[in-house]
Design an enzyme around this catalytic site. Structure first.
Site, PDB file in Angstrom:
ATOM      1  CD  GLU A  72     -23.884 -56.544  12.187  1.00 51.36           C
ATOM      2  OE1 GLU A  72     -22.773 -57.053  11.981  1.00 51.36           O
ATOM      3  OE2 GLU A  72     -24.578 -56.824  13.171  1.00 51.36           O
ATOM      4  N   GLY A  85     -26.876 -59.216  15.055  1.00 54.04           N
ATOM      5  CA  GLY A  85     -27.590 -59.043  16.322  1.00 54.04           C
ATOM      6  C   GLY A  85     -27.616 -60.319  17.160  1.00 54.04           C
ATOM      7  CD  GLU A  92     -24.886 -56.254  17.517  1.00 52.11           C
ATOM      8  OE1 GLU A  92     -25.842 -56.572  16.783  1.00 52.11           O
ATOM      9  OE2 GLU A  92     -24.459 -55.089  17.590  1.00 52.11           O
ATOM     10  CB  ALA A 114     -31.163 -57.100  13.053  1.00 51.05           C
TER      11      ALA A 114
HETATM   12  N1  DAK Z   1     -33.180 -61.594   8.572  1.00 57.97           N
HETATM   13  C1  DAK Z   1     -34.297 -62.027   7.962  1.00 57.97           C
HETATM   14  N2  DAK Z   1     -34.440 -63.255   7.453  1.00 57.97           N
HETATM   15  C2  DAK Z   1     -33.392 -64.082   7.549  1.00 57.97           C
HETATM   16  C3  DAK Z   1     -32.177 -63.700   8.166  1.00 57.97           C
HETATM   17  C4  DAK Z   1     -32.088 -62.383   8.706  1.00 57.97           C
HETATM   18  N3  DAK Z   1     -31.020 -61.943   9.359  1.00 57.97           N
HETATM   19  N4  DAK Z   1     -31.312 -64.729   8.090  1.00 57.97           N
HETATM   20  C5  DAK Z   1     -31.971 -65.715   7.457  1.00 57.97           C
HETATM   21  N5  DAK Z   1     -33.220 -65.329   7.135  1.00 57.97           N
HETATM   22  C6  DAK Z   1     -34.241 -66.102   6.431  1.00 57.97           C
HETATM   23  C7  DAK Z   1     -33.883 -66.294   4.967  1.00 57.97           C
HETATM   24  O1  DAK Z   1     -34.230 -65.167   4.221  1.00 57.97           O
HETATM   25  C8  DAK Z   1     -34.721 -67.510   4.631  1.00 57.97           C
HETATM   26  O2  DAK Z   1     -36.051 -67.107   4.432  1.00 57.97           O
HETATM   27  P1  DAK Z   1     -36.918 -67.619   3.147  1.00 57.97           P
HETATM   28  O3  DAK Z   1     -36.089 -67.306   1.960  1.00 57.97           O
HETATM   29  O4  DAK Z   1     -37.052 -69.101   3.409  1.00 57.97           O
HETATM   30  O5  DAK Z   1     -38.204 -66.852   3.250  1.00 57.97           O
HETATM   31  C9  DAK Z   1     -34.677 -68.342   5.907  1.00 57.97           C
HETATM   32  O6  DAK Z   1     -34.318 -67.415   6.955  1.00 57.97           O
HETATM   33  C10 DAK Z   1     -33.618 -69.436   5.873  1.00 57.97           C
HETATM   34  O7  DAK Z   1     -32.386 -68.849   5.533  1.00 57.97           O
HETATM   35  P2  DAK Z   1     -31.474 -69.352   4.309  1.00 57.97           P
HETATM   36  O8  DAK Z   1     -32.311 -70.037   3.287  1.00 57.97           O
HETATM   37  O9  DAK Z   1     -30.664 -68.190   3.865  1.00 57.97           O
HETATM   38  O10 DAK Z   1     -30.553 -70.423   5.058  1.00 57.97           O
HETATM   39  P3  DAK Z   1     -29.082 -70.886   4.639  1.00 57.97           P
HETATM   40  O11 DAK Z   1     -28.777 -72.039   5.519  1.00 57.97           O
HETATM   41  O12 DAK Z   1     -28.970 -71.048   3.150  1.00 57.97           O
HETATM   42  O13 DAK Z   1     -28.135 -69.663   5.018  1.00 57.97           O
HETATM   43  C11 DAK Z   1     -27.279 -67.909   6.501  1.00 57.97           C
HETATM   44  C12 DAK Z   1     -27.947 -69.325   6.381  1.00 57.97           C
HETATM   45  C13 DAK Z   1     -27.266 -67.569   7.990  1.00 57.97           C
HETATM   46  C14 DAK Z   1     -25.813 -68.008   6.006  1.00 57.97           C
HETATM   47  C15 DAK Z   1     -28.053 -66.886   5.669  1.00 57.97           C
HETATM   48  O14 DAK Z   1     -29.447 -67.015   6.005  1.00 57.97           O
HETATM   49  C16 DAK Z   1     -27.621 -65.478   5.930  1.00 57.97           C
HETATM   50  O15 DAK Z   1     -26.586 -65.033   5.455  1.00 57.97           O
HETATM   51  N6  DAK Z   1     -28.455 -64.736   6.683  1.00 57.97           N
HETATM   52  C17 DAK Z   1     -28.185 -63.349   6.971  1.00 57.97           C
HETATM   53  C18 DAK Z   1     -27.128 -63.250   8.015  1.00 57.97           C
HETATM   54  C19 DAK Z   1     -26.798 -61.800   8.325  1.00 57.97           C
HETATM   55  O16 DAK Z   1     -26.324 -61.055   7.452  1.00 57.97           O
HETATM   56  N7  DAK Z   1     -27.040 -61.422   9.556  1.00 57.97           N
HETATM   57  C20 DAK Z   1     -26.768 -60.099  10.018  1.00 57.97           C
HETATM   58  C21 DAK Z   1     -28.023 -59.355  10.000  1.00 57.97           C
HETATM   59  S1  DAK Z   1     -27.706 -57.656  10.170  1.00 57.97           S
HETATM   60  C22 DAK Z   1     -28.974 -51.434  13.509  1.00 57.97           C
HETATM   61  C23 DAK Z   1     -29.617 -52.339  14.298  1.00 57.97           C
HETATM   62  C24 DAK Z   1     -29.233 -53.646  14.255  1.00 57.97           C
HETATM   63  C25 DAK Z   1     -28.272 -54.057  13.362  1.00 57.97           C
HETATM   64  C26 DAK Z   1     -27.661 -53.126  12.570  1.00 57.97           C
HETATM   65  C27 DAK Z   1     -27.984 -51.806  12.634  1.00 57.97           C
HETATM   66  N8  DAK Z   1     -29.397 -50.077  13.523  1.00 57.97           N
HETATM   67  C28 DAK Z   1     -30.742 -49.834  13.880  1.00 57.97           C
HETATM   68  C29 DAK Z   1     -28.482 -49.058  13.226  1.00 57.97           C
HETATM   69  C30 DAK Z   1     -27.972 -55.417  13.270  1.00 57.97           C
HETATM   70  C31 DAK Z   1     -27.816 -55.930  12.036  1.00 57.97           C
HETATM   71  C32 DAK Z   1     -27.800 -57.342  11.796  1.00 57.97           C
HETATM   72  O17 DAK Z   1     -27.885 -58.176  12.648  1.00 57.97           O
END
Ligand code: DAK
Length: 258
Positions: A132, A109, A112, A64
């Site tokens: 998460e 997400g 998911e 997400a």
């Molecule tokens: N959201 C927004 N932007 C994201 C992103 C994300 N999930 N993942 C990556 N980006 C963005 C980065 O911020 C970066 O943007 P700029 O800095 O260039 O503006 C760009 O994409 C490229 O990413 P990186 O520079 O970080 O790329 P790397 O290769 O260095 O790293 C990475 C890749 C996948 C390891 C890293 O980007 C990362 O850790 N991303 C976050 C992964 C993550 O934590 N995903 C889970 C998201 S939480 C709910 C509803 C839904 C959910 C929960 C609750 N409720 C309503 C209760 C679901 C939650 C999730 O999915």
């Protein structure tokens, strides 16, 4: 037509590509709204026999959109989660079989969404996780429910409570993906799987999917009763007559999807 999605149909296969590579295809409200509309369209489209979901660039979907989510109030988070559930259910309940072609990160997400597909084929570069808890939340699009159903409680608990990242081989060993292939072979492998499915009776395949998807949420007695009715329904199709006729005559069946 769509700002964040690509959609094309080639030889019966529908290719749905998440197309926000600059954000690693993170799911924001706009993407989910577009997905919801497109999935309604796909469900009605008889030309599409198998749906392949993938991501543009180096990620499948990195979750997400954290930047959008960070500002949400509890009520907005609830709405966002409801929209996410709606999309995942529409995907899971599409009449056509679905294959996630996991080309890179499938996190949060993104995992998911891959789990709402019927099958997953992973590139060796793919990475999987439910990170998460590291953001102080739990999966909000069904991950706490679909992951244990798919890979069992022990591995699901590990993934959900540690928030760790797993490579494609580990995902394969846990039963999270069907196949692991070289990155450049991902689409060929997915298309081969799709063509195998498309060579069978289309209605039978869709009814088998209905039995699997709906049956998984029922107790065994009810699911078997459902299977019995679906089995009977196959005998109302021309494909059943053709499939059995061809077998008896030692011929290749010519299914019409009727
Ligand atoms: N959201 C927004 N932007 C994201 C992103 C994300 N999930 N993942 C990556 N980006 C963005 C980065 O911020 C970066 O943007 P700029 O800095 O260039 O503006 C760009 O994409 C490229 O990413 P990186 O520079 O970080 O790329 P790397 O290769 O260095 O790293 C990475 C890749 C996948 C390891 C890293 O980007 C990362 O850790 N991303 C976050 C992964 C993550 O934590 N995903 C889970 C998201 S939480 C709910 C509803 C839904 C959910 C929960 C609750 N409720 C309503 C209760 C679901 C939650 C999730 O999915």
């Amino acid at each position: 037509m769509y700002e964040n999605l690509l959609w094309e149909i080639k030889e019966g296969i529908g290719y749905l590509t998440l197309n926000r590579p600059q954000s690693l295809n993170a799911l924001n409200n706009a993407v989910l709204q577009e997905l919801s509309g497109l999935l309604d369209e796909i469900a009605e489209n008889n030309e599409v026999e198998v749906v392949v979901v993938t991501g543009a660039g180096k990620a499948f979907i990195a979750g997400a959109d954290i930047k959008e989510m960070a500002e949400k109030t509890a009520l907005e988070a609830r709405e966002f989660s409801a929209l996410g559930h709606e999309v995942m259910l529409k995907l899971e309940n599409l009449p056509q079989p679905t294959i996630a072609a996991v080309n890179g990160y499938a996190l949060g997400g993104g995992l998911e969404l891959a789990m709402a597909c019927d099958m997953r084929v992973a590139s060796k570069k793919a990475k999987f996780g439910q990170p998460e808890v590291g953001l102080g939340v739990i999966p909000g699009f069904g991950g706490t429910q679909r992951l244990p159903r798919l890979i069992g409680k022990a591995f699901a608990s590990e993934m959900l409570y540690t928030g760790g990242m797993y490579d494609a081989e580990q995902a394969y060993q846990m039963g999270l993906v069907n196949r692991v292939v070289e990155p450049e072979e991902l689409m060929d492998s997915v298309e081969e799987l799709a063509r195998q499915i498309m060579s069978k009776g289309k209605i039978a395949v869709q009814l088998a999917k209905s039995a699997v998807v709906n049956g998984l949420d029922m107790d065994l007695d009810s699911a078997l009763a459902y299977e019995k009715e679906i089995f009977a329904l196959c005998f109302a199709t021309e494909d059943q007559k053709e499939g059995m006729r061809a077998f008896i005559n030692k011929e290749k069946p010519q299914f019409k999807g009727k």
